[in-house]
Motif scaffolding. Structure first.
Motif, PDB file in Angstrom:
ATOM      1  N   GLY A   1       0.818  -1.196   0.000  1.00 58.72           N
ATOM      2  CA  GLY A   1       0.000   0.000   0.000  1.00 58.72           C
ATOM      3  C   GLY A   1       0.853   1.247   0.000  1.00 58.72           C
ATOM      4  N   PRO A   2       0.255   2.380  -0.357  1.00 54.55           N
ATOM      5  CA  PRO A   2       0.982   3.650  -0.288  1.00 54.55           C
ATOM      6  C   PRO A   2       1.054   4.138   1.151  1.00 54.55           C
ATOM      7  CG  PRO A   2      -1.262   4.040  -1.001  1.00 54.55           C
ATOM      8  CD  PRO A   2      -1.119   2.549  -0.875  1.00 54.55           C
ATOM      9  N   LEU A   3       2.064   4.907   1.454  1.00 52.38           N
ATOM     10  CA  LEU A   3       2.123   5.541   2.767  1.00 52.38           C
ATOM     11  C   LEU A   3       1.000   6.561   2.894  1.00 52.38           C
ATOM     12  CD1 LEU A   3       5.877   6.358   3.574  1.00 52.38           C
ATOM     13  CD2 LEU A   3       4.431   4.622   4.620  1.00 52.38           C
ATOM     14  N   ASP A   4       0.522   6.727   4.116  1.00 56.05           N
ATOM     15  CA  ASP A   4      -0.435   7.797   4.389  1.00 56.05           C
ATOM     16  C   ASP A   4       0.161   9.116   3.898  1.00 56.05           C
ATOM     17  OD1 ASP A   4      -1.651  10.027   5.962  1.00 56.05           O
ATOM     18  OD2 ASP A   4      -2.798   8.382   6.851  1.00 56.05           O
ATOM     19  N   PRO A   5      -0.602   9.914   3.158  1.00 55.27           N
ATOM     20  CA  PRO A   5      -0.052  11.168   2.610  1.00 55.27           C
ATOM     21  C   PRO A   5       0.443  12.146   3.668  1.00 55.27           C
ATOM     22  CG  PRO A   5      -2.436  11.049   2.289  1.00 55.27           C
ATOM     23  CD  PRO A   5      -1.992   9.690   2.726  1.00 55.27           C
ATOM     24  N   ASP A   6       0.011  11.982   4.918  1.00 62.04           N
ATOM     25  CA  ASP A   6       0.471  12.865   5.990  1.00 62.04           C
ATOM     26  C   ASP A   6       1.857  12.467   6.515  1.00 62.04           C
ATOM     27  OD1 ASP A   6      -1.847  14.378   5.897  1.00 62.04           O
ATOM     28  OD2 ASP A   6      -2.872  13.129   7.372  1.00 62.04           O
ATOM     29  N   LEU A   7       2.343  11.280   6.109  1.00 67.82           N
ATOM     30  CA  LEU A   7       3.659  10.815   6.545  1.00 67.82           C
ATOM     31  C   LEU A   7       4.743  11.293   5.574  1.00 67.82           C
ATOM     32  CD1 LEU A   7       2.802   7.119   7.506  1.00 67.82           C
ATOM     33  CD2 LEU A   7       3.232   9.022   9.070  1.00 67.82           C
ATOM     34  N   PRO A   8       5.992  11.372   6.037  1.00 69.42           N
ATOM     35  CA  PRO A   8       7.088  11.702   5.119  1.00 69.42           C
ATOM     36  C   PRO A   8       7.163  10.682   3.984  1.00 69.42           C
ATOM     37  CG  PRO A   8       7.826  11.842   7.404  1.00 69.42           C
ATOM     38  CD  PRO A   8       6.466  11.211   7.436  1.00 69.42           C
ATOM     39  N   GLN A   9       7.176  11.165   2.758  1.00 71.57           N
ATOM     40  CA  GLN A   9       7.186  10.282   1.594  1.00 71.57           C
ATOM     41  C   GLN A   9       8.632   9.967   1.210  1.00 71.57           C
ATOM     42  OE1 GLN A   9       4.116   9.053   0.187  1.00 71.57           O
ATOM     43  NE2 GLN A   9       3.526   9.883   2.192  1.00 71.57           N
ATOM     44  N   THR A  10       9.221   9.044   1.955  1.00 70.35           N
ATOM     45  CA  THR A  10      10.605   8.631   1.728  1.00 70.35           C
ATOM     46  C   THR A  10      10.694   7.113   1.713  1.00 70.35           C
ATOM     47  OG1 THR A  10      11.219   8.542   4.067  1.00 70.35           O
ATOM     48  CG2 THR A  10      11.432  10.683   2.946  1.00 70.35           C
ATOM     49  N   GLU A  11      11.731   6.593   1.087  1.00 68.58           N
ATOM     50  CA  GLU A  11      11.936   5.151   1.049  1.00 68.58           C
ATOM     51  C   GLU A  11      12.183   4.607   2.449  1.00 68.58           C
ATOM     52  OE1 GLU A  11      15.251   2.467  -1.067  1.00 68.58           O
ATOM     53  OE2 GLU A  11      13.801   3.389  -2.444  1.00 68.58           O
ATOM     54  N   THR A  12      12.938   5.352   3.254  1.00 73.42           N
ATOM     55  CA  THR A  12      13.218   4.903   4.621  1.00 73.42           C
ATOM     56  C   THR A  12      11.933   4.729   5.413  1.00 73.42           C
ATOM     57  OG1 THR A  12      15.421   5.905   4.703  1.00 73.42           O
ATOM     58  CG2 THR A  12      14.304   5.528   6.804  1.00 73.42           C
ATOM     59  N   ARG A  13      11.038   5.726   5.331  1.00 73.07           N
ATOM     60  CA  ARG A  13       9.778   5.616   6.090  1.00 73.07           C
ATOM     61  C   ARG A  13       8.935   4.464   5.566  1.00 73.07           C
ATOM     62  NH1 ARG A  13       6.310   4.489   8.586  1.00 73.07           N
ATOM     63  NH2 ARG A  13       4.927   5.667   9.980  1.00 73.07           N
ATOM     64  N   ALA A  14       8.981   4.209   4.265  1.00 67.91           N
ATOM     65  CA  ALA A  14       8.228   3.098   3.692  1.00 67.91           C
ATOM     66  C   ALA A  14       8.795   1.761   4.156  1.00 67.91           C
ATOM     67  CB  ALA A  14       8.251   3.189   2.166  1.00 67.91           C
ATOM     68  N   GLU A  15      10.117   1.663   4.268  1.00 74.88           N
ATOM     69  CA  GLU A  15      10.739   0.433   4.745  1.00 74.88           C
ATOM     70  C   GLU A  15      10.357   0.150   6.195  1.00 74.88           C
ATOM     71  OE1 GLU A  15      14.708   0.756   1.882  1.00 74.88           O
ATOM     72  OE2 GLU A  15      14.724   1.597   3.904  1.00 74.88           O
ATOM     73  N   ILE A  16      10.313   1.194   7.002  1.00 69.86           N
ATOM     74  CA  ILE A  16       9.900   1.034   8.395  1.00 69.86           C
ATOM     75  C   ILE A  16       8.445   0.578   8.461  1.00 69.86           C
ATOM     76  CG2 ILE A  16       9.493   2.247  10.567  1.00 69.86           C
ATOM     77  CD1 ILE A  16      11.817   4.109   9.834  1.00 69.86           C
ATOM     78  N   GLU A  17       7.598   1.162   7.614  1.00 69.40           N
ATOM     79  CA  GLU A  17       6.186   0.771   7.573  1.00 69.40           C
ATOM     80  C   GLU A  17       6.043  -0.700   7.215  1.00 69.40           C
ATOM     81  OE1 GLU A  17       2.073   1.764   7.976  1.00 69.40           O
ATOM     82  OE2 GLU A  17       3.906   2.872   8.468  1.00 69.40           O
ATOM     83  N   ALA A  18       6.811  -1.153   6.219  1.00 68.52           N
ATOM     84  CA  ALA A  18       6.751  -2.553   5.811  1.00 68.52           C
ATOM     85  C   ALA A  18       7.146  -3.470   6.961  1.00 68.52           C
ATOM     86  CB  ALA A  18       7.665  -2.786   4.607  1.00 68.52           C
ATOM     87  N   LEU A  19       8.208  -3.124   7.666  1.00 70.07           N
ATOM     88  CA  LEU A  19       8.663  -3.952   8.777  1.00 70.07           C
ATOM     89  C   LEU A  19       7.626  -4.003   9.886  1.00 70.07           C
ATOM     90  CD1 LEU A  19      10.749  -5.618  10.259  1.00 70.07           C
ATOM     91  CD2 LEU A  19      11.917  -3.493  10.914  1.00 70.07           C
ATOM     92  N   SER A  20       7.068  -2.844  10.224  1.00 65.67           N
ATOM     93  CA  SER A  20       6.064  -2.783  11.285  1.00 65.67           C
ATOM     94  C   SER A  20       4.842  -3.635  10.941  1.00 65.67           C
ATOM     95  CB  SER A  20       5.649  -1.329  11.517  1.00 65.67           C
ATOM     96  OG  SER A  20       4.607  -1.240  12.466  1.00 65.67           O
ATOM     97  N   ARG A  21       4.346  -3.491   9.724  1.00 64.19           N
ATOM     98  CA  ARG A  21       3.155  -4.239   9.316  1.00 64.19           C
ATOM     99  C   ARG A  21       3.427  -5.736   9.260  1.00 64.19           C
ATOM    100  NH1 ARG A  21      -1.187  -1.404   6.879  1.00 64.19           N
ATOM    101  NH2 ARG A  21      -0.873   0.858   6.898  1.00 64.19           N
ATOM    102  N   ALA A  22       4.590  -6.123   8.755  1.00 62.62           N
ATOM    103  CA  ALA A  22       4.918  -7.545   8.659  1.00 62.62           C
ATOM    104  C   ALA A  22       5.017  -8.183  10.040  1.00 62.62           C
ATOM    105  CB  ALA A  22       6.230  -7.723   7.890  1.00 62.62           C
TER     106      ALA A  22
END
Length: 224
Positions: free
Chosen positions: A101-122
């Motif tokens: 999924g896409p990051l929430d638009p209110d979050l920083p749109q960076t690869e690092t933040r997306a990687e953290i999101e993936a880890l948290s969700r997994a």
């Protein structure tokens, strides 16, 4: 105690430290298996598991006490207006646990933040859905090509925690609380088992990008 270096060896005796690094070439039971044959899909549980092969033997067997989850984060047009980041988690071909999924638009749109999101969700999928009364994996491998994740876990996050969320320059660490929440999830998973060693050993599998293609494709699809 363990010693930390980026994707370096750590003391295998300290299995209580979540996020220790792993590479198949370090594992005597895995190093002789080609990379593209190392994982087997368990369709009943909807997860990937690691295969093992005793030295000198031709026979391979699946480690039924393992789970391998693959994560990725990607960003389109990074650093400019209109940047869009997304995450992907992959548990196996056709697994019901696969997600992106896409990051929430209110979050920083960076690869690092997306990687953290993936880890948290997994990790939440593993803790809340996969681990159950009938399945307590002995090892949980988090397969990632993210240098950021590999650098942060386990060494840096523990150093930052000891310094109240500040780095060696005294600056506040970005995403510190979220990273601490993830380490807490790793510890929760590790404390789920019933054996005297404390349950699941969470390991960061340091992979190359080409070895993590499926999760990466999911992250890319999330921002197309």
């Amino acid at each position: 105690m363990y010693s930390y270096s980026r994707c370096g060896h750590q003391d295998e005796r300290d299995a209580s430290v979540p996020g220790r690094h792993y590479r198949p070439t370090w594992d005597v039971l895995c190093r002789s298996i080609p990379k593209d044959q190392l994982l087997a899909y368990n369709s009943t549980k909807g997860i990937l598991q690691i295969q093992e092969q005793e030295p000198g033997s031709e026979e391979r067997k699946v480690d039924d006490g393992s789970i391998v989850l693959c994560i990725s984060g990607r960003c389109r047009r990074p650093g400019v207006r209109g940047a869009r980041a997304g995450w992907g988690i992959y548990f196996g071909p056709g697994s019901p646990h696969n997600a992106s999924g896409p990051l929430d638009p209110d979050l920083p749109q960076t690869e690092t933040r997306a990687e953290i999101e993936a880890l948290s969700r997994a990790m939440r999928v593993v803790k809340d859905t996969i681990i159950s009364d009938g399945f307590h994996p002995r090892r949980c491998f988090i397969k990632t090509h993210s240098l950021y994740i590999q650098q942060v876990f386990p060494g840096l996050v523990r150093r930052w925690a000891a310094a109240a969320g500040r780095n060696i320059y005294g600056e506040k660490v970005m995403y510190f609380q979220l990273l601490m929440d993830i380490e807490s999830l790793m510890r929760d998973v590790g404390n789920t088992g019933e054996d005297e060693e404390g349950g699941t050993n969470v390991l960061i599998w340091c992979a190359a990008t080409e070895e993590n293609r499926e999760a990466d494709e999911l992250a890319v699809l999330a921002i197309l």
